[in-house]
Design an enzyme around this catalytic site. Sequence first.
Site, PDB file in Angstrom:
ATOM      1  N   GLN A  12      -9.501  -3.427  -5.515  1.00 22.18           N
ATOM      2  CA  GLN A  12      -8.909  -4.756  -5.403  1.00 22.18           C
ATOM      3  C   GLN A  12      -9.261  -5.590  -6.636  1.00 22.18           C
ATOM      4  O   GLN A  12     -10.377  -5.504  -7.142  1.00 22.18           O
ATOM      5  CB  GLN A  12      -9.474  -5.433  -4.150  1.00 22.18           C
ATOM      6  CG  GLN A  12      -8.601  -6.520  -3.609  1.00 22.18           C
ATOM      7  CD  GLN A  12      -8.979  -6.871  -2.175  1.00 22.18           C
ATOM      8  OE1 GLN A  12      -9.460  -6.044  -1.431  1.00 22.18           O
ATOM      9  NE2 GLN A  12      -8.748  -8.102  -1.785  1.00 22.18           N
ATOM     10  N   LEU A  15     -11.842   0.200  -2.591  1.00 21.95           N
ATOM     11  CA  LEU A  15     -10.518   0.609  -2.103  1.00 21.95           C
ATOM     12  C   LEU A  15     -10.019   1.870  -2.817  1.00 21.95           C
ATOM     13  O   LEU A  15      -9.372   2.738  -2.232  1.00 21.95           O
ATOM     14  CB  LEU A  15      -9.529  -0.544  -2.330  1.00 21.95           C
ATOM     15  CG  LEU A  15      -8.045  -0.188  -2.430  1.00 21.95           C
ATOM     16  CD1 LEU A  15      -7.504   0.167  -1.070  1.00 21.95           C
ATOM     17  CD2 LEU A  15      -7.256  -1.318  -3.054  1.00 21.95           C
TER      18      LEU A  15
END
Length: 293
Positions: A9, A89
Site C-alpha cells: 500500500q 500487502l
Amino acid sequence: MKAYIFPGQGAQFSGMGLDLFEKSAKAQELFKKANAILGFSITDIMFEGSAEDLKQTKVTQPAVFLHSVILSKVLGEDFKPDMVAGHSLGELSALVANNTLSFEDGLKLVYKRAMAMQQACELEPSTMAAVLGLEDEIVEAVCAETEGTVVAANYNCPGQLVISGDVKAVEAACETLKERGAKRAMILPVGGAFHSPLMEPARKELAAAIENTTFNTPTCPIYQNVSTFAVTDPEEIKKNLVFQLTAPVKWTQSVQNMMQDGASSFTEVGPGKVLQGLVKKIDRKMETASASI
C-alpha cells in the site's frame, strides 16, 4: 538467482495499470475478471480516478495487487523467479506469482483483508510514523517504555523504521525519538495502526478466510514478512500470512536472507520503485530493476 519483489500500500498512482490494459489481451481479460469478482469497476478508478479516489481502502489494496499480479502474468516466459517476497500487502501478490494462490483466491483475500483492516481502524484512533536515522534497538526501547500501544511495525532498511499504534502513544514516541537523536519522526497519512496489536480484530477475520482458501505448494520459495526465511510449506505460509497483520514487516531481514541465499538481482513487479530503493539501502551494489512489458 533472480528475486522478484512486490510492493504494498502506498505505491498506487492515478492511471496505474492502463498501459498493461492497452498493450495486452491477457491483461484485459484479467482486469475484467477482477471487476466481476469485486462487484465494482476498479479499472475505472485505477485508470481514471484521482489520487484521492485511489486512497479508499477497498480500492488501494486490490489496485496495487492487480497491477503487480497482472504484470507478472503478462511477462510470460520472461517471468521465472527463483525466490519472491512482498512488502505487507505485496506478500499476497507474491503468493499468486509463485502459484501458491490462484488469481481469483488472491484477489478475494486481498479484498477481505482491506475491508477487515478498515473496520479495525475505525475501532480506535490509530496511526503510524516513520522514524529515520536511529538504530532499531533504540526505536524498540522507546516504544516499549511509551505508555499506550506503540510498536515497531516496518523494518524497511537500516536507519528507516515505521512505528504503529494508538495516536497518543505514537505522538509521544515521536517526541522521545527526536530527543534521542532521530533525524525525523513524522506521522504518516495512513488509515490506522497496521502491523500492530490494534489489528487483532482484522487478523481474526482474515484467519477464517485464509483457512477456507486453497494454498498450493509454491513453484519457488517466498520470504515472508513474519519469518524472513525461505518458506515452501503451504501450512506454514498460511500461518505466517495470518500473523502478518499484527506482526512487524521485517523487510530488511527478508532481503538480507534472500541475498545470503544467493539472490543476484531484485526485480520489482508493480507500481513504483520504493522497494528497489530499500534494497539499494541494504546493499548498494545489488542489481535492481522494474519489471516491464
